[in-house]
Structure formats: C-alpha cells, structure tokens
Scaffold this motif. Structure first.
Motif, short mmCIF file in Angstrom:
data_model
loop_
_atom_site.label_atom_id
_atom_site.label_comp_id
_atom_site.label_asym_id
_atom_site.label_seq_id
_atom_site.Cartn_x
_atom_site.Cartn_y
_atom_site.Cartn_z
N ASP A 206 0.46 18.12 9.18
CA ASP A 206 -0.03 17.51 10.43
C ASP A 206 0.59 16.14 10.64
N LEU A 207 0.62 15.36 9.57
CA LEU A 207 1.21 14.02 9.65
C LEU A 207 2.68 14.10 10.06
N ARG B 279 0.84 -1.21 0.00
CA ARG B 279 0.00 0.00 0.00
C ARG B 279 0.87 1.25 0.00
N ILE B 280 1.92 1.23 0.81
CA ILE B 280 2.83 2.39 0.84
C ILE B 280 3.53 2.53 -0.50
N ARG B 281 4.01 1.43 -1.05
CA ARG B 281 4.74 1.48 -2.32
C ARG B 281 3.84 1.97 -3.46
N ASN B 282 2.60 1.47 -3.50
CA ASN B 282 1.68 1.90 -4.56
C ASN B 282 1.38 3.39 -4.46
N THR B 283 1.26 3.88 -3.22
CA THR B 283 1.04 5.32 -3.03
C THR B 283 2.22 6.11 -3.58
N LEU B 284 3.42 5.66 -3.24
CA LEU B 284 4.62 6.35 -3.71
C LEU B 284 4.72 6.32 -5.23
N ARG B 285 4.35 5.19 -5.81
CA ARG B 285 4.41 5.06 -7.27
C ARG B 285 3.45 6.03 -7.93
N PHE B 286 2.24 6.15 -7.37
CA PHE B 286 1.27 7.10 -7.92
C PHE B 286 1.82 8.53 -7.83
N LEU B 287 2.39 8.87 -6.68
CA LEU B 287 2.94 10.22 -6.50
C LEU B 287 4.05 10.50 -7.50
N LEU C 143 -4.76 9.89 1.62
CA LEU C 143 -4.36 10.06 0.22
C LEU C 143 -5.19 9.17 -0.69
N GLY C 144 -4.99 7.83 -0.59
CA GLY C 144 -5.65 6.91 -1.52
C GLY C 144 -7.16 6.99 -1.50
N GLY C 145 -7.75 7.06 -0.32
CA GLY C 145 -9.21 7.05 -0.22
C GLY C 145 -9.85 8.41 -0.33
N PHE C 146 -9.04 9.46 -0.36
CA PHE C 146 -9.62 10.81 -0.41
C PHE C 146 -8.91 11.68 -1.45
N TYR C 147 -7.78 12.24 -1.10
CA TYR C 147 -7.18 13.28 -1.93
C TYR C 147 -6.80 12.76 -3.32
N LEU C 148 -6.07 11.68 -3.39
CA LEU C 148 -5.61 11.19 -4.70
C LEU C 148 -6.79 10.67 -5.52
N VAL D 109 4.22 3.92 12.17
CA VAL D 109 3.90 3.10 10.99
C VAL D 109 2.40 3.07 10.77
N GLN D 110 1.65 2.91 11.85
CA GLN D 110 0.19 2.85 11.73
C GLN D 110 -0.36 4.14 11.10
N LYS D 111 0.14 5.27 11.54
CA LYS D 111 -0.36 6.56 11.02
C LYS D 111 0.11 6.80 9.59
N LEU D 112 1.31 6.36 9.27
CA LEU D 112 1.80 6.50 7.89
C LEU D 112 0.96 5.66 6.94
N GLN D 113 0.66 4.44 7.34
CA GLN D 113 -0.15 3.56 6.48
C GLN D 113 -1.57 4.10 6.35
N THR D 114 -2.12 4.61 7.43
CA THR D 114 -3.46 5.19 7.38
C THR D 114 -3.48 6.41 6.46
N PHE D 115 -2.45 7.23 6.55
CA PHE D 115 -2.36 8.41 5.69
C PHE D 115 -2.33 8.00 4.22
N CYS D 116 -1.53 6.99 3.91
CA CYS D 116 -1.42 6.55 2.51
C CYS D 116 -2.73 5.95 2.00
N SER D 117 -3.37 5.12 2.83
CA SER D 117 -4.56 4.42 2.34
C SER D 117 -5.83 5.25 2.43
N GLU D 118 -5.97 6.07 3.48
CA GLU D 118 -7.22 6.81 3.68
C GLU D 118 -7.12 8.27 3.27
#
Length: 926
Positions: free
Chosen positions: A694-695, A654-662, A723-728, A712-721
């Motif tokens: 904030d993050l 999930r983190i890697r896919n977020t980075l790839r999109f960015l 970013l992935g689930g909202f902003y991106l 780690v929990q907050k970083l993963q949440t940021f990437c999946s929710e």
C-alpha cells in the motif's frame, strides 16, 4: 545462574547507527566516480523508453546558493525516480555562459582597455573556472549526471546552433529590425530582456502639466459653441518629466467622458472620473463645469508643446486608464511601449533624444548633455516659470530596475532586432497565437503555473533579441546599408558562418571580413554588430542540446525551474520552439518557489540570514539537505533555518534507525535458501507485506505527480508508526527468542526482506547516499547500485482486503489497550507492558476476531497474558489490565506461570525452553 543473552538471535549489521554523512559522503562519491556509476546506469537502461528532463542552465558566475541546490536536488530526485520506474532517464547538466555579468567580472579583474578578441578570451576562461567550481558543488549534492560532458552555451557547436536557430526564426518570418522603445540600462549600456527587469520602489517627481489648445476654433465646434475666448488646457500627469522633450502627442480614451472645467488657471480638460481628485490636488476652491464630450471627439485637436515650438495632436488610445492622473496621457513614442504602439497608428515620429549613457544628445534644446535624472529638475523648473506646472509632488511607486545593477532603467527607442509576437509567419499564424496554443498543450506542476505563463504570453511585447555587447553569440547577418534589408542569401550565408563557428567559436564571426563571404557585395552590405540576448542562448538549447545529443530526445518531457522562469527560460524556450517548430520544446513544466529564512524573509548577506548549501553539507551531509528539499512544499516559498534542519535531521535518524533494524534482523537471511511460500508465513507478516505494498503504491503515485513532501511525510510515518510503533515492536520477541532457523523467525525475515528492499528503493531518489549505503549492505556488493534496478516487485498477498480489515481492527484494539497499560505504568503498577495481563471484554465480530488469535493475542498486545472475554453487547465492552503475579522469564522477559517448569533451566519459561531444547513454539498469527 546462566546468562541466556547468547541464546538470543540478537541483531547484527555492518550498517552503522550514526550516518556521519558529512564525513562519509565524499568517500561514496569517489566510489561512484571511480566505478562510473552514471555510465553504469545508462548501460542498464539502454533500449528502455526515455524520460528527458532538460536542465535549465544556471549562469556561470559565482558559487551556488541554496536556490541552486534546491533546483538541482529536485531534478535529481525526478531523474532517479524515473530511472527506478524503468525509464532511460539521462541527465545532461548545462551552463549559460555569455552575457554582461561575466563581462563585468572580467572588466573588474583586467580593466576595460582590452582588445575585443582578448576580452572574449578572458570571458571564456572566467566562465570555465566558474563552471568547475559550481560543478564540484552540484556533484557533492549527490546529483548523478553526465558531468564529464555537460553542455555549455559557449561550446563552439552550441554557439553555431544558436545562430542556426536564429536563422530558422528569420526563415519563418518572425525576425525584423525596428526602432522602438526597449528597456535600457545606462549602466549596462544595453537593451534588457523582460526577464532582466525587476520592479522596486522608487521616488519620482509626479507632475501635472498643462498643454495649451492651439486651435480654439476647432475645439468650439466640438463643444457646439460659437467661440472660445479664454485659454484651454489639456492636462497630463507623468512621473517621468525627462520624457517631455520627446512628447509627440496627448492620448485620451475614446470612450471616456472629458469635462471642460473653468478654474483660476483657465479652462482645463480632465477625465470626469479623475476631475475631482485633480482639482483637489491643484487646490482650486471655485470651479465650474462648462461642458463635456467623449474622448473620441477630441481626436486631432492640436496642442502646443509646453516648452518647444512644436504642435502635437490629441490622439485616441485604449491604454489610457483612470487609475491615476488626469485621464490624458503624455505620449512619447521613443520612451514607452504603449506610446510607441498608439503612435504607430498615427504615424508619429519615434525621435529618441537620449544616448546609450542616459544623456540627452548635444544640441537638444533645454536639456543638451544632461542625464535624464538631471533633466527632471530642468523640465520642472521650466514648466514652473511658464506657469504650465499645475502640481508637483514626490511619489513613491514601483519602477523597473536592472536586475544586475539594481538601478532604475529607462525606455529608449533604438534600432534593434525583434522577434514579433503579432508577426504572421510563413504558415500564416502569429507567434503569439502559436505560443498560446503551446501553453494550452502543456501540463503544469503546480497547476497555477498555466495562468501565470498564459498572462505573460498574452501581454508580452515583441522580444528584443539584440544586444550591444562583446561577450555573446553574434547575429551573423548582413544588411543593406541603403535599404536596411537583409541579404537575399541570408540563410546560405548564416550556415557558412555557423560552420566556421563550429570550428573556431564566435571569434570566427568577429574576425571575419565581409569580403570573404560577399566579395564585391561587401560594398553594399555591412555586418550586423549586435549580439544575441543571453535568454535566446538558453532558450534555444532545445535545438542545440536536445536535438543534437543522441542520448536525449525532442521535445523534453519536463522543464523544471524556479517561478521566476515563467518570464525567463520557460518563456524564451517556448517562443523559440514555437517560432521554429510550432510547439513548446517541453511537454510539462514544474515550478518551485524561492528559499526564505525561518521568518519568511528573503535571504541576503546584509541581513546575515543566508544559509549556504556548502555549510549544511559540510556539517550535516548532503542527504539532510536533500531530505529538507523533498519534505518542503516547493510550490510556495521554501523555508529553511537551523531549527528546521535540526528537525529534518531527527526525521532522518528515524528512517536510518528503521533501516538499521531491518538490515540487522536479515543479516543471516538468504532468499535463495530461506524463502518460504506465503501460506507458511505468519498472518501479521503477510499483513506487513500488504502495508508495504500500500505504501509503495501511494509513494509511486506521489513520485508520478512530483509531490515529494507528501511522499516524505508518509515514508516517515510508515517507519515510525506502521513499522516502529506496530509491526517491528511486535516482531522483536519472535525475531530474538524463536529458534534461529525456525519457521516463525524465517517467516518474519521473509517479510523484512521485501520491506527492506521496498523502502530502500523508495527512499533512494531522495536519500541517495543513504540508499546506496543500505544497498551495499543489503546486497553485500559495493559495486552494485540501487539505481540500476527498479522499484521492488512486492509479492501479491492473497485475500488482501480481508487481511487489511482484520489487522486494522486489531490495531485499533491494540491502541486502546496500550492506553490502559500506560495508565498502569504512570501510577507504578507495572514497568513494561510485559509485566501486565489483559482481559479484553468484547462483543460480536470484535470478540470473534480476538478469539481467533488464541494465545498469539498476547504477542500482538506485548503482554505476558491476553484473553478475550465475550461481552453481552458493546456497552459491556472494556479492557481489564492487572500486573502479572507470575515470575519473569530471564530470557524473553515474559511473566509466565510455567517459569521454572524446566528442571535444568528454572529461570526459563516453557516457551523458551521449547525454543532452545525442544521442538520450538508453534505460532500462527503474530
């Protein structure tokens, strides 16, 4: 019909979707080593404030296990996070090289009949081969450090400095020689340190023994009776019958009440609190209490040893308890520390009848030549025959074992060298007093470590620092054969020896003839043959490493080890530091737990539940192991299994896919050319920057407190929710369909640039290989490193609070709307959310907020049409969603009434036509 795919700004990046970490990480490591990355970082941080994490040296024996990996990864995360925080944070790894385990391995390979000098040479060679093996594995974990110049306790200069540390402790008045009981392993043939002792269950013979009162007249006076005419016995209870040959007294507690009880075996003296259970144990049916007294009244009453012609006294001691037994304690000063302490007050002899192999010396009556375990049987049989054995049973209890051989150990008085805890030094303070103050001044992570170390310092005995080994740092002392006093020029002689050891190693002492340094005095003084406890070696590395290496400094900011090191390295370092400098050599201590399997069981080869770090690295990659370490709460046990690692891998993806999109969406972005002032940004892009800021603030706080699992929990949440689930999710339409160089797209890319930089730096201490991989793509420079930079300087967004409040409210509305759309999707009314049109009936501030977005509301909701309708009040608020009746644009997939309005491109909506052939759409919020 034209294909409009080529008109879209489709993402493109050299950063692959699949990490293939196991295959690609070794190449990255080779690149780091080739360009000397560690030295590059040191150069970049030169002159900055230092942060020093001092490496607790692993023992140079055997391949690394998962616990080693956890330890080194945690250290590396901290060092890298401090580096990104702007500190000069060098990391010098080290190894503990002397001691018995290496001796045993060399003996196994080469036998025992080897000259001592050759034996030490073979030990040194063996240690070096083990270091090289372990070093390769540590490097493979992605741990950056001065691997070309580690410290080793067997380095000549380090060996010399270990000696010097001993000299400083002697000069400060804390070193003494004495004959007192120490933990002794008959398999090692040596004294053991506290940290080398572990407790396991053992079946022992528990016996109750009657000691006949010798002077009945004296006892009568205590009881206030004219005379006593029948036998009286003081009854002891012990689980070590073999120690009875060394018995010199029976201890009672001065404040306990002791009853005199008439029984079929005579009058027995028992502590009142234990008398009932004892009588039951002896199976006596009819008993009578004849009298009682306090323990202090029994002091000096003489008893007859149960099988030797020896009179022993009753003495008083606070160590006597009523937890078990009889309340009277068999006391053998040669075989127990409490016994030794209380015996010292009464000047009892410390006669040790047991040799180094755990056998009674020849000539010891009854048990001559027997092992202590054989003697148990002999003693019990003798007591049985004399009628003095009141009870005998096998007892399963916790008993000290050697941590190497896993065999029971004994307490045995020998002539050893000690660092005294209660000894008052030249500054008129005891070492225990200094150590307690040092613990108080130390910061602990987690906080419970303080109480653990405090209790150990409060209760620990004097430190036995001498060993009877070949492979160890010698104690370079000369002692007077007659007076047993150290040579008056000890400090001068010790420094002379240290200078020789710096050039030749410890062999300089072993091969030294006393005459070389002492001349005629060699007839009076002899060389001490003992070596130092290996815990003294590692415990004095603050002197031999921190104070010696110019890139380091004393004291260290942090020591980090497993929870067992409260009784090991943390404590030995504390005591040597306090004995020399009056303080701990560290400002903070961090403790991590042990690794267990998925069921919480300790790992062992016999159980087949061992997960080797090498296997994880070779199959999944070191970054997965690093992510597992960081995502686990290390303050307790760390649980690992194949299933857990699989979940960690999913989180990594999930983190890697977020980075790839960015990366893919800023591939054509150049900050120097495309940077926009924030007042030109769309509002949601500014909000995304606020979320990222904030993050970063939260995650830096977690780095500061070493709370990596929260991070780690907050970083993963940021990437999946976030970013992935909202902003991106919202951003894709604008990124892909807007004009390539449009304000709308460049605004998004400005935000994505800062988000990518922030996330990459924030994750790199943990996912170091991936972080460096991202950095090379992000900067287009594979010779640069994220670790020569600092945390990203995120631009400050004006009116942050208002912006945060607006978009948090919008996210709540969006979430409720998505639920309605999901219902339509589930019943087949729509496919994607773009096939829907939405009316949101809202009141008050909510309506005002939605209305302010105008047509951009549909982009936030990812629908083809969205409209805010004012409701009378909250009760009238609702979301009304229907399937769009309009045609679908072939380019942006929105269903719009104006699809077909462009004559030459009838498949396009008006927005796409404008973006391709006109002035482009105007967007302000999303």
């Amino acid at each position: 019909m034209p294909d409009y795919k080529d008109t879209l700004n489709l993402p493109d990046t050299a950063f692959p979707m699949r990490g293939d970490l196991a295959k690609r990480e070794p190449g990255m490591l080779a690149n780091w080593q080739e360009r000397k990355l560690y030295q590059q970082i040191r150069e970049a941080r030169k002159g900055r404030p230092k942060f020093i994490l001092h490496d607790g040296p692993p023992y140079a024996n055997g391949d690394i296990h998962i616990g080693h990996a956890v330890n080194k990864i945690l250290k590396d995360i901290i060092v890298k996070s401090k580096t990104l925080s702007g500190y000069d944070a060098p990391y010098v790894p080290g190894w503990d090289c002397h001691g018995l385990p290496i001796e045993l391995q060399v003996e196994k390979e080469h036998g025992k009949a080897i000259p001592a000098a050759k034996f030490r040479e073979l030990c040194r060679e063996y240690a070096q081969t083990q270091i090289e093996r372990q070093k390769a594995d540590f490097i493979r974990l992605g741990v950056l450090g001065d691997w070309e110049n580690p410290y080793r306790t067997m380095d000549f200069k380090t060996e010399a400095d270990i000696m010097r540390e001993l000299g400083r402790i002697e000069a400060n008045g804390y070193l003494y020689q004495g004959s007192k009981p120490v933990h002794w392993c008959v398999d090692c043939g040596s004294a053991l340190a506290e940290a080398e002792v572990e407790y396991e269950d053992k079946a022992s013979p528990a016996i109750d023994v009657a000691f006949a009162v010798k002077d009945l007249g004296a006892l009568a006076k205590v009881l206030g009776v004219p005379h006593i005419t029948e036998p009286v016995y003081a009854v002891i209870w012990t689980t070590t019958p073999w120690t009875l040959p060394a018995n010199q007294a029976v201890s009672v507690h001065p404040e306990f009440i002791y009853d005199f009880i008439q029984t079929p075996k005579g009058i027995l003296i028992l502590a009142r609190d234990l008398a009932e259970s004892a009588i039951k144990r002896y199976d006596f049916e009819s008993v009578e209490v004849l009298g009682h007294c306090k323990g202090s009244a029994l002091e000096h009453i003489e008893l007859q040893h149960p099988f030797y012609d020896r009179v022993v006294p009753i003495i008083c001691g606070d160590h006597v308890t009523t937890e078990a037994g009889t309340g009277l304690v068999h006391t053998a000063p040669a075989h127990g520390l409490d016994d030794y302490v209380v015996g010292s007050r009464y000047n009892l002899p410390v006669d040790n009848p047991v040799d180094a192999n755990g056998r009674f010396y020849e000539g010891i009556p009854l048990v001559s030549g027997q092992s202590v375990w054989q003697a148990n049987k002999t003693v019990i049989e003798t007591l049985e025959q004399s009628g003095l054995l009141l009870h005998h049973v096998k007892l399963q209890h916790s008993y000290p074992h050697c941590w190497r051989h896993k065999t029971p150990i004994i307490f045995r008085a020998t002539s050893q060298w000690f660092i005294g805890m209660e000894t008052v030094g030249i500054d008129q303070k005891s070492l225990r007093e200094k150590a307690k103050s040092a613990v108080e001044a130390t910061q602990f992570f987690p906080a419970w470590g303080r109480a653990r170390l405090e209790s150990m310092i409060n209760n620990r005995p004097d430190w036995c620092v001498s060993r009877q080994r070949n492979w160890g740092v010698p104690m370079p002392l000369f002692i007077n054969d007659e007076t047993k006093e150290l040579h008056p020029r000890t400090q001068e002689l010790l420094e002379e020896v240290a200078l020789r050891v710096e050039k030749q190693g410890i062999e300089a002492w072993f091969s030294l003839e006393a005459e070389e340094l002492l001349g005629e005095e060699a007839k009076i003084f002899r060389k001490v043959s003992d070596t130092l406890d290996v815990w003294f070696d590692s415990g004095s590395t603050h002197a031999s490493v921190l104070k010696r290496r110019p890139e380091l400094q004393y004291p260290a900011d942090l020591y980090l080890e497993g929870s067992d090191q409260h009784r090991g390295w943390f404590q030995s370092s504390l005591l040597t530091g306090c004995a020399t400098d009056g303080r701990a050599p560290y400002n903070s201590l961090l403790t991590h737990g042990f690794v267990v399997d998925g069921h919480g069981h300790k790992m062992s080869k016999s159980k087949g539940n061992v997960i080797a770090p090498q296997k994880v690295i070779n199959s999944m990659g070191a970054d997965i192991l690093r992510l597992w370490t960081a995502s686990t709460d290390y303050s307790g046990e760390l649980t690992i299994s194949d299933e857990i690692l699989k979940r960690v891998s999913e989180g990594y993806r999930r983190i890697r896919n977020t980075l790839r999109f960015l990366l893919a969406n800023i591939d054509d972005f150049d900050l120097a050319k495309h940077e926009l002032p924030q007042d030109k940004w769309l509002e949601i892009d500014r909000y995304a920057l606020v979320m990222t800021s904030d993050l970063q603030a939260e995650l830096l706080g977690h780095y500061e407190k070493y709370e990596f699992h929260h991070l780690v929990q907050k970083l993963q949440t940021f990437c999946s929710e976030d970013l992935g689930g909202f902003y991106l999710d919202i951003l894709k339409d604008r990124l892909y369909t807007s004009g390539e160089d449009s304000l709308a797209r460049r605004s998004a890319q400005n935000a994505l640039y800062h988000i990518t930089h922030a996330i990459t730096r924030l994750m790199s201490p943990i996912l170091s290989f991936t972080g460096e991989e991202v950095w090379a793509v992000l900067t287009r420079n594979d010779q640069d490193s994220v670790f020569v930079h600092a945390w990203h300087d995120i631009p400050v967004v004006p009116d942050t609070e208002n912006l945060r409040a607006r978009w948090e409210a919008l996210r709540d509305i969006r979430s409720n709307t998505q639920k309605q759309l999901e219902t339509l999707r589930a019943i087949g009314v729509i496919g994607s959310s773009l096939a829907a049109e939405v009316e949101i009936h809202a009141s008050g501030n909510k309506y005002t907020l939605l209305k302010s977005l105008d047509d951009d509301l549909r982009f936030v909701l990812i629908t083809s049409q969205a409209k805010a309708v004012e409701a009378a009040d909250e009760a009238a608020e609702k979301v009304h969603a229907v399937a769009s009746a309009h045609q679908k644009c072939e380019r942006c997939w929105h269903y719009r009434a104006d699809v077909g309005s462009h004559a030459e491109h009838p498949a396009l909506c008006g927005r796409c036509a404008s973006n391709l052939f006109g002035a482009g759409e105007a967007r302000h919020y999303a």
